[in-house]
Scaffold this active site. Structure first.
Site, short mmCIF file in Angstrom:
data_model
loop_
_atom_site.label_atom_id
_atom_site.label_comp_id
_atom_site.label_asym_id
_atom_site.label_seq_id
_atom_site.Cartn_x
_atom_site.Cartn_y
_atom_site.Cartn_z
N GLU A 79 4.58 -3.49 2.99
CA GLU A 79 3.44 -2.53 3.28
C GLU A 79 2.30 -3.10 3.66
OE1 GLU A 79 2.09 -1.48 -0.97
OE2 GLU A 79 1.80 -3.44 -1.58
N GLY A 122 -2.38 -11.18 -12.17
CA GLY A 122 -2.22 -11.61 -10.74
C GLY A 122 -3.40 -12.12 -10.23
N GLN A 132 9.23 0.24 -7.84
CA GLN A 132 9.73 -1.13 -7.87
C GLN A 132 9.24 -1.91 -8.91
OE1 GLN A 132 9.32 -2.37 -3.29
NE2 GLN A 132 8.22 -0.41 -3.62
N MET A 135 6.68 -2.99 -1.45
CA MET A 135 5.46 -3.28 -2.04
C MET A 135 5.22 -4.80 -1.58
SD MET A 135 4.55 -1.56 -5.42
CE MET A 135 3.67 0.05 -5.31
N GLY A 136 4.02 -5.49 -2.22
CA GLY A 136 3.81 -6.92 -2.09
C GLY A 136 2.54 -7.32 -1.63
N ARG A 154 -7.44 -1.65 -13.10
CA ARG A 154 -7.80 -2.69 -12.39
C ARG A 154 -9.44 -2.85 -12.36
NH1 ARG A 154 -3.97 -4.51 -8.79
NH2 ARG A 154 -2.17 -3.06 -8.41
N ASP A 171 4.43 -9.28 -6.61
CA ASP A 171 4.07 -9.92 -5.27
C ASP A 171 4.33 -11.28 -5.17
OD1 ASP A 171 3.15 -7.23 -4.89
OD2 ASP A 171 0.84 -7.77 -5.38
N ARG A 191 21.26 6.45 11.51
CA ARG A 191 20.04 6.67 11.62
C ARG A 191 19.16 5.29 11.85
NH1 ARG A 191 19.26 11.71 7.61
NH2 ARG A 191 19.01 13.32 9.30
O1 F6P Z 1 0.15 -5.88 -6.94
C1 F6P Z 1 1.26 -5.27 -7.29
C2 F6P Z 1 1.10 -4.03 -6.56
O2 F6P Z 1 2.34 -3.35 -6.86
C3 F6P Z 1 1.39 -4.25 -5.01
O3 F6P Z 1 2.44 -4.62 -4.40
C4 F6P Z 1 0.64 -3.04 -4.31
O4 F6P Z 1 0.23 -3.24 -3.23
C5 F6P Z 1 -0.43 -2.54 -5.61
O5 F6P Z 1 0.01 -3.14 -6.64
C6 F6P Z 1 -0.26 -1.10 -5.62
O6 F6P Z 1 -1.52 -0.96 -6.56
P1 F6P Z 1 -1.62 0.31 -7.51
O7 F6P Z 1 -0.49 0.29 -8.84
O8 F6P Z 1 -3.04 0.38 -8.04
O9 F6P Z 1 -1.50 1.54 -6.64
#
Ligand code: F6P
Length: 357
Positions: free
Chosen positions: A231, A111, A283, A178-179, A74, A136, A171
């Site tokens: 999330e 992305g 995921q 995620m997303g 990143r 996402d 329960r």
């Molecule tokens: O963009 C993909 C994603 O998996 C998101 O859904 C999530 O918020 C983020 O990346 C998690 O990032 P990292 O892999 O840097 O923890």
């Protein structure tokens, strides 16, 4: 015609990246005299000059492979033009390495952040083509991104499996999916997995409404409730806060994420036993589904045609079932959220799903 193509994958990985790389390469070798340079770990490799010549056989046997053979990282777009402690002018370094590699074109798979930097490089005069990957599904201008449907399959399996244990114990199960800031994955997996309550960032939830839905189920002799929460979802009470402030508020309350906060709200107010499930990066792992293998291959081969035509500065996209493209400049800086009037939301409501409104 000879074309030397640099290729990189950037941002969070997802299933289908290798299938897309393969699609670009195989179609390019068929369409013209192609040479490939693999750039390691996304824009980091482009900045640092970490790249290698790739041979044709390296693009074989990777269709079903998860992750990315190129590696990824990143690199926040907001810092691209900022000179940090390392004193490196990142944009100048990327341009210099593009030149050094003698590229005719750069293919970026990523992305929203990746597309923003791809557009920056296009504006700087480089020939760039972007491919839309992310679980996402939040890239503007494309109906779907590759990786999304595999993640939907995985997240749906989680929701399915939680049903049996939720039922046995009677329960409340809060499953955090995620997303990032968008609710696509939660919406699709929630509907596919038969969740009872689906909470999305696009519809801040009202805790009274969530509890009313749980109580209604209990009144109907349903002892368990499955809640799929994105999330990025948040309580209506936090709707006026900036994202950073919301994250800080959760931290201050000792809640690692929204699902823990929600579970605490529910258990605190109803006394019902509540558990949290966070499948997280699970995921994003493993082999792409057949759907994503096909989509990645379609996107990859389409990119090869754009390269052949010399049609650069474009982002590959799916529009109404047809593979197509949008100018990178139109995609950069935008996010595709779930519209509140999306058909899937109505469909969910029609089958009794609560969106916590
Ligand atoms: O963009 C993909 C994603 O998996 C998101 O859904 C999530 O918020 C983020 O990346 C998690 O990032 P990292 O892999 O840097 O923890």
């Amino acid at each position: 015609m000879k074309r030397r193509i640099g290729i990189l994958t950037s941002g969070g990985d997802c299933p289908g990246l290798n299938a897309a790389i393969r699609g670009v390469a195989r179609a390019s070798y068929e369409l013209f005299d192609a040479e490939f340079v693999g750039i390691a770990d996304g824009y980091k490799g482009l900045i640092e000059g970490d790249y290698r010549e790739m041979k044709r056989n390296e693009f074989s046997g990777i269709l079903t492979l998860g992750g990315t053979i190129l590696g990824t990282s990143r690199r926040p777009y907001r810092n691209m033009r900022v000179i940090e402690e390392d004193n490196i002018d990142k944009v100048a370094a990327m341009k210099a390495n593009y030149k050094k590699m003698k590229l005719d074109c750069l293919v970026t798979l990523g992305g929203n952040g990746t597309h923003k930097t791809a557009n920056l490089l296009a504006e700087e005069g480089l020939n760039v083509i972007g491919l839309p990957k992310t679980i996402d599904n939040d890239i503007w201008g494309t109906d779907v991104t590759f990786g999304f449907h595999t993640a939907v399959d995985i997240a749906t399996d989680v929701v399915d499996r939680i049903h049996t244990t939720a039922n046995s114990h009677g329960r409340i199960m809060v499953i955090e999916l995620m997303g990032n800031k968008a609710g696509w994955l939660t919406l699709y997996a929630g509907v596919a997995g038969g969740a009872d309550i689906v909470l999305l960032p696009e519809i801040p939830y009202n805790i009274d409404s969530v509890i009313a839905s749980i109580e209604k189920r209990i009144a109907n002799n349903r002892s368990f409730t499955i809640i799929a929460v994105a999330e990025g979802a948040y309580d209506k009470a936090m709707a006026d806060m900036k994202r950073k402030a919301r994250v800080q508020a959760l931290k201050d309350g000792n809640f690692p994420s929204v699902s823990y906060y929600l579970a605490d709200q529910i258990q605190g107010r109803t006394g019902l036993e509540t558990r949290v499930v966070v499948p997280g990066h699970y995921q994003r792992g493993g082999s792409p589904s057949p759907y994503d293998r096909i989509l990645s291959t379609q996107f990859g081969t389409y990119a090869a045609h754009l390269i052949k035509e010399g049609n650069f500065g474009q982002a590959v996209a799916m529009k109404a079932g047809q593979v197509s493209h949008n100018p990178l400049i139109e995609v950069a800086g935008k996010t595709k959220f779930v519209p509140k009037d999306h058909q899937m939301i109505q469909c969910g409501k029609d089958i009794g799903i609560s969106f916590g409104e």
